[in-house]
Structure formats: C-alpha cells, structure tokens
Motif scaffolding. Structure first.
Motif, PDB file in Angstrom:
ATOM      1  N   HIS A  32       0.854  -1.199   0.000  1.00  0.00           N
ATOM      2  CA  HIS A  32       0.000   0.000   0.000  1.00  0.00           C
ATOM      3  C   HIS A  32       0.883   1.240   0.000  1.00  0.00           C
ATOM      4  CE1 HIS A  32       0.804  -0.666   4.280  1.00  0.00           C
ATOM      5  NE2 HIS A  32       0.398   0.572   4.547  1.00  0.00           N
ATOM      6  N   GLU A  71      -4.444   1.664  -5.900  1.00  0.00           N
ATOM      7  CA  GLU A  71      -3.740   2.396  -4.843  1.00  0.00           C
ATOM      8  C   GLU A  71      -2.946   3.590  -5.366  1.00  0.00           C
ATOM      9  OE1 GLU A  71      -2.610   2.414  -0.537  1.00  0.00           O
ATOM     10  OE2 GLU A  71      -4.331   2.197  -1.844  1.00  0.00           O
ATOM     11  N   THR A 101      -3.673   6.898  -3.608  1.00  0.00           N
ATOM     12  CA  THR A 101      -3.045   7.030  -2.287  1.00  0.00           C
ATOM     13  C   THR A 101      -1.625   7.547  -2.430  1.00  0.00           C
ATOM     14  OG1 THR A 101      -4.388   5.275  -1.315  1.00  0.00           O
ATOM     15  CG2 THR A 101      -2.298   5.760  -0.230  1.00  0.00           C
ATOM     16  N   TRP A 117      -6.738  -7.883  -3.746  1.00  0.00           N
ATOM     17  CA  TRP A 117      -7.148  -6.541  -3.294  1.00  0.00           C
ATOM     18  C   TRP A 117      -7.758  -6.655  -1.909  1.00  0.00           C
ATOM     19  CZ3 TRP A 117     -12.303  -3.948  -4.872  1.00  0.00           C
ATOM     20  CH2 TRP A 117     -12.352  -2.634  -4.374  1.00  0.00           C
ATOM     21  N   PRO A 157      -8.826  -3.918   0.580  1.00  0.00           N
ATOM     22  CA  PRO A 157      -9.038  -2.552   1.063  1.00  0.00           C
ATOM     23  C   PRO A 157      -9.451  -2.536   2.527  1.00  0.00           C
ATOM     24  CG  PRO A 157     -10.947  -3.296  -0.171  1.00  0.00           C
ATOM     25  CD  PRO A 157      -9.901  -4.372  -0.309  1.00  0.00           C
ATOM     26  N   THR A 203      -6.166   1.075   3.580  1.00  0.00           N
ATOM     27  CA  THR A 203      -6.180   2.079   2.516  1.00  0.00           C
ATOM     28  C   THR A 203      -7.144   1.598   1.438  1.00  0.00           C
ATOM     29  OG1 THR A 203      -4.363   1.054   1.288  1.00  0.00           O
ATOM     30  CG2 THR A 203      -3.756   2.728   2.925  1.00  0.00           C
ATOM     31  N   GLY A 221      -6.778   1.041  -1.778  1.00  0.00           N
ATOM     32  CA  GLY A 221      -6.254   0.123  -2.782  1.00  0.00           C
ATOM     33  C   GLY A 221      -5.151  -0.773  -2.279  1.00  0.00           C
ATOM     34  N   GLY A 222      -5.131  -1.003  -0.982  1.00  0.00           N
ATOM     35  CA  GLY A 222      -4.121  -1.899  -0.439  1.00  0.00           C
ATOM     36  C   GLY A 222      -4.302  -3.315  -0.963  1.00  0.00           C
TER      37      GLY A 222
END
Length: 213
Positions: free
Chosen positions: A55, A83, A86, A130, A132, A135, A137-138
């Motif tokens: 992330h 991500e 971010t 994926w 989330p 975050t 789009g972690g």
C-alpha cells in the motif's frame, strides 16, 4: 528459497525479501530505509528484480527512491492499480500528516497489478489480492507454493491495521480479512507489515476481526 527480514524506519515497518536459489530477490515494502535494505542485499549477494508494495503509506514506500538509486539496473516497482491515488495524495499517503515534506510517490511506480492477477517473478508465482480497509487500494501478496502471505497492514497477529486515516474503512477491512485472507489455506504463514509473524489457522481462532459481523 530463503526469506530475509528487516525492521526499518520510524514506525518499525517489516521489510521482507524473498530470495530465489539463484540469489534473485523480490523486495516487499522497503519501508523508509531504502539504502539500509540495499546495503543488506549487497552483503547477502542478492540481486533485487522487483519491489512489491502492499500500500501507499509513507512508512512502506518512502525508501523506494533511495533503494532504486543504489542500482544501475533498477528493479521494477509494482503496486495495485487501485492504490495509485493514495500514492499521489499527501494526505492519504500520510506524508502531509506524519512528515515535514508532503510527497507524491506515484512516479516511482513502473508497473501496476489488478485484483486477481497472477505473475511469476524470479521463479515464484504470486497472486495479488485486493484487500481494502487500511487504505482504499491496499493489496496482499500470496505465494501459494511457498504458503506465504504478505498482507501489509491489513492483517496483524491478533489484530488489524487502523482505519481512521483518510481513505480507511473498517467495514472494508473486516470483509478483506474474513472473506479474502482467512479463507486461504490454514497452513499459510503470514508476514504482516508490522509486528510478528503468524498463520491463517492461528488468526481464524484468535483474531477478533475474524468474528466481527
């Protein structure tokens, strides 16, 4: 195969390097100490081929530029496509909150994954999940043959990553843990972004987030 582990940066971030029999390496989250990681790999005679970022928070990515500068032939740098925002936003990547220098880390990325991608890197097969919550789009990296999971800050030993930062979501994190990670084989070893190693079997019994509705 061997796994190297270093704890780096001001928030004690775990950096892992998965090393092939040919001494080629996959670096997972260099943290905030890129030069330290590069020097350690030199001592181990490891050639890094890829950097995988779980992330975009600064304590996991701020050492990437320094790490890459150490090499003439630079490793590829991957993150989940979801991500990128971010990385670009200093408030979401926390450089505007935790450091004195707000930064956009997105120029460091050379390749992006999509959810569910599978890729072979230096002989290791990795599946991108994926996850989330911590975050938006972690992601987590699962190596099925090695029975190894690198969930970043989504899943910790008997805990989970905080969700009160910009872009965080407790409901998303619970879904990621229960439906995406704890459904992996129970004998999977888990290497989180902070704190200690655990297993899926242990977390299914002992992690409080496994029992949230």
């Amino acid at each position: 195969m061997r796994l190297l582990h270093y704890i780096v940066g001001p928030i004690q971030t775990n950096c892992y390097i998965l090393v092939s029999d040919e001494n080629e390496g996959i670096v997972i989250d260099p943290g905030a100490s890129g030069e330290k990681i590069a020097e350690a790999l030199d001592r181990e005679s490891v050639k890094p081929v890829a950097v995988l970022l779980t992330h975009g928070h600064f304590d996991h990515v701020s050492g990437v530029e320094e790490f890459l500068a150490h090499y003439d032939k630079k490793p590829s740098v991957y993150i989940l496509d979801k991500e990128m925002e971010t990385l670009e936003d200093p408030e979401t990547n926390l450089t505007a909150v935790m450091t004195y220098e707000p930064k956009d880390f997105s120029p460091l990325i050379t390749d992006t994954f999509s959810d569910g991608d599978e890729k072979e890197i230096v002989g290791f097969q990795v599946r991108v999940i994926w996850t989330p919550g911590h975050t938006p789009g972690g992601c987590s990296y699962f190596f099925p043959e090695e029975k190894m999971l690198f969930p970043g800050d989504t899943l910790f030993c008997e805990s989970a990553g905080r969700t009160d930062f910009k872009g965080g979501s407790t409901s998303d994190e619970i879904h990621s843990i229960q439906d995406k990670l704890l459904t992996l084989p129970e004998d999977t070893n888990v290497y989180p972004g902070h704190d200690s190693q655990t297993t899926i079997a242990f977390e299914k019994i002992n992690n409080p987030y496994a029992r949230f509705d």
